[in-house]
Write an enzyme that holds these catalytic residues in place. Sequence first.
Site, PDB file in Angstrom:
ATOM      1  N   LYS A  95     -13.474 -15.861 -38.375  1.00 26.97           N
ATOM      2  CA  LYS A  95     -13.654 -16.545 -39.023  1.00 26.97           C
ATOM      3  C   LYS A  95     -12.871 -16.307 -39.639  1.00 26.97           C
ATOM      4  CE  LYS A  95     -18.044 -16.035 -39.663  1.00 26.97           C
ATOM      5  NZ  LYS A  95     -18.464 -14.247 -39.922  1.00 26.97           N
ATOM      6  N   CYS A 125      -9.068 -21.325 -31.614  1.00 25.75           N
ATOM      7  CA  CYS A 125     -10.143 -20.426 -30.915  1.00 25.75           C
ATOM      8  C   CYS A 125     -11.218 -21.224 -29.764  1.00 25.75           C
ATOM      9  CB  CYS A 125     -11.044 -19.830 -31.317  1.00 25.75           C
ATOM     10  SG  CYS A 125     -10.024 -18.572 -32.282  1.00 25.75           S
ATOM     11  N   GLU A 136     -10.357  -9.827 -30.654  1.00 21.91           N
ATOM     12  CA  GLU A 136     -11.326  -9.837 -32.573  1.00 21.91           C
ATOM     13  C   GLU A 136     -12.203 -11.137 -32.580  1.00 21.91           C
ATOM     14  OE1 GLU A 136     -10.347 -13.159 -34.269  1.00 21.91           O
ATOM     15  OE2 GLU A 136      -9.522 -14.032 -31.996  1.00 21.91           O
ATOM     16  N   LYS A 169     -15.638 -11.891 -25.436  1.00 26.70           N
ATOM     17  CA  LYS A 169     -14.661 -13.101 -26.365  1.00 26.70           C
ATOM     18  C   LYS A 169     -14.977 -14.530 -26.160  1.00 26.70           C
ATOM     19  CE  LYS A 169     -12.457 -14.442 -29.704  1.00 26.70           C
ATOM     20  NZ  LYS A 169     -10.754 -14.044 -30.440  1.00 26.70           N
ATOM     21  N   LYS A 223      -9.530 -23.947 -27.048  1.00 30.82           N
ATOM     22  CA  LYS A 223      -8.494 -22.912 -26.476  1.00 30.82           C
ATOM     23  C   LYS A 223      -9.118 -21.958 -25.340  1.00 30.82           C
ATOM     24  CE  LYS A 223      -6.011 -19.641 -27.933  1.00 30.82           C
ATOM     25  NZ  LYS A 223      -7.036 -18.504 -27.189  1.00 30.82           N
ATOM     26  N   THR A 252      -6.857 -13.037 -27.630  1.00 33.24           N
ATOM     27  CA  THR A 252      -7.532 -13.990 -26.212  1.00 33.24           C
ATOM     28  C   THR A 252      -7.401 -14.084 -25.328  1.00 33.24           C
ATOM     29  OG1 THR A 252      -8.923 -14.281 -28.527  1.00 33.24           O
ATOM     30  CG2 THR A 252      -9.823 -15.069 -26.086  1.00 33.24           C
ATOM     31  N   TYR A 298     -25.252 -26.549 -37.039  1.00 33.11           N
ATOM     32  CA  TYR A 298     -25.101 -28.128 -38.292  1.00 33.11           C
ATOM     33  C   TYR A 298     -24.163 -29.056 -37.041  1.00 33.11           C
ATOM     34  CZ  TYR A 298     -27.184 -25.307 -41.820  1.00 33.11           C
ATOM     35  OH  TYR A 298     -27.324 -24.556 -42.992  1.00 33.11           O
ATOM     36  N   ALA A 299     -24.307 -29.870 -37.064  1.00 35.31           N
ATOM     37  CA  ALA A 299     -24.251 -31.075 -36.665  1.00 35.31           C
ATOM     38  C   ALA A 299     -23.074 -31.801 -37.682  1.00 35.31           C
ATOM     39  CB  ALA A 299     -25.070 -32.956 -37.096  1.00 35.31           C
ATOM     40  N   GLY A 300     -21.821 -32.419 -36.982  1.00 35.88           N
ATOM     41  CA  GLY A 300     -20.909 -32.365 -37.552  1.00 35.88           C
ATOM     42  C   GLY A 300     -19.921 -33.463 -36.962  1.00 35.88           C
TER      43      GLY A 300
END
Length: 439
Positions: A158, A267, A155, A211, A270, A121, A258-260
């Site tokens: 995951k 990735c 790329e 990307k 950065k 990246t 989704y909260a968290g």
Amino acid sequence: MNIAIVGTGYVGLVSGTCFADTGANVTCVDVDAQKIERLKNGEIPIFEPGLDELVLKNVKAGRLHFTTDLASVLDDVQIVFSAVGTPPDEDGSADLKYVLQVARTIGQHINHYTVVVTKSTVPVGTAAKVRKTIEEELEKRGIKDLEFDVASNPEFLKEGNAIKDFMSPDRVVVGVESEHAKKVLTKLYKPFLLNNFRVIFMDIPSAEMTKYAANSMLATRISFMNDIANLCERVGADVNMVRAGIGADTRIGRKFLYAGCGYGGSCFPKDVKALIKTADQNGYSMEVLKAVERVNERQKSILFEKLQKAYGGQSLKGKTIAMWGLSFKPETDDMRESTALVMIKLLQDAGCTIRAYDPVAMDECNRRIGDTVTYCNDMYDAVLDADALLLLTEWKEFRLPTWAVIKKAMRRPLVIDGRNIFDSEELAENGFEYHCIGK
């Protein structure tokens, strides 16, 4: 087709192994002689489900090779992928020293037409710098008519699902500057075209930007939902209900809502920083992404704030805190920008003792912070005499614990769920005090 991939980190090793599995003859190159020797001996330096078997399979088939000497393979390859690290510099911009070093080596040794592809990246404009670097090295050799092409092939892997992502991609993005390069890369990706996967060709700057834009969009969705979750707590709403309601809108969709307790990894943090810096360098301010970054940094301390609140603002000194999960997400041992690292520091500064368990990331945690926490044998060992349990990573094995056993082991039955995976009613029935995100 013979190809070389420089860099045997996460992207390089997964990409090289998967290309070999489609029939290409692949040589993975790295300056770390110890890592290369380990790979030759069948030792995989990263944790990724299924990768070790795939590496061994393709090494045995004679399609996957490892070396420290890039120059020695350049005479035999048609394509060189650069998958070296681009760590954030002090100002948040991507450090391109390794990318340009690869370009210099290529310029010093190529003798035939080669497509040089950036897999890492990198900011918009990097391909131009790579081309200029190769041309400068060719000029030093007195070579003026040797053709080569530069391309961009970012790329979209995951961690924890990388092999499936590579072999069955949503799309493959390829930036090229000539029909010759497009023809070569179309041949390489032919196995994917046969399976009707989308290979999208575009200009190089657009590929480089794609990307960053993709990761920044996903990071934005996460921070937006965390902001909504924090507001839900204050107004009496349930973020899980809100998520279901807005996710049913096809314009929004259900993913990444989704909260968290904050995103991490190699990735999103950065790339958000790098895109903000790229904009600054071009006289533009990415106000949305700056807010995304601020929200995420704040969210990483949200569980500590909930713990303090549960104890009525009293000192936490001397408390024993159980932590389930250390990696930034399940199915990886990657702790880069992990919320766990932030939590460990906050808890230690408050005078807490930490008992931690993670299925695969404890060795990595020990490498980073040593034995400043107690590494436990399993999730039940971690809660022994604990004054609170914090859930940071939603590993599958944490989803259905035996709460009766856990309650007996803990000093105070307090659970703070940073990923909203537990049933509040079930915990209440078992006598637990339960706190989550956005409810």
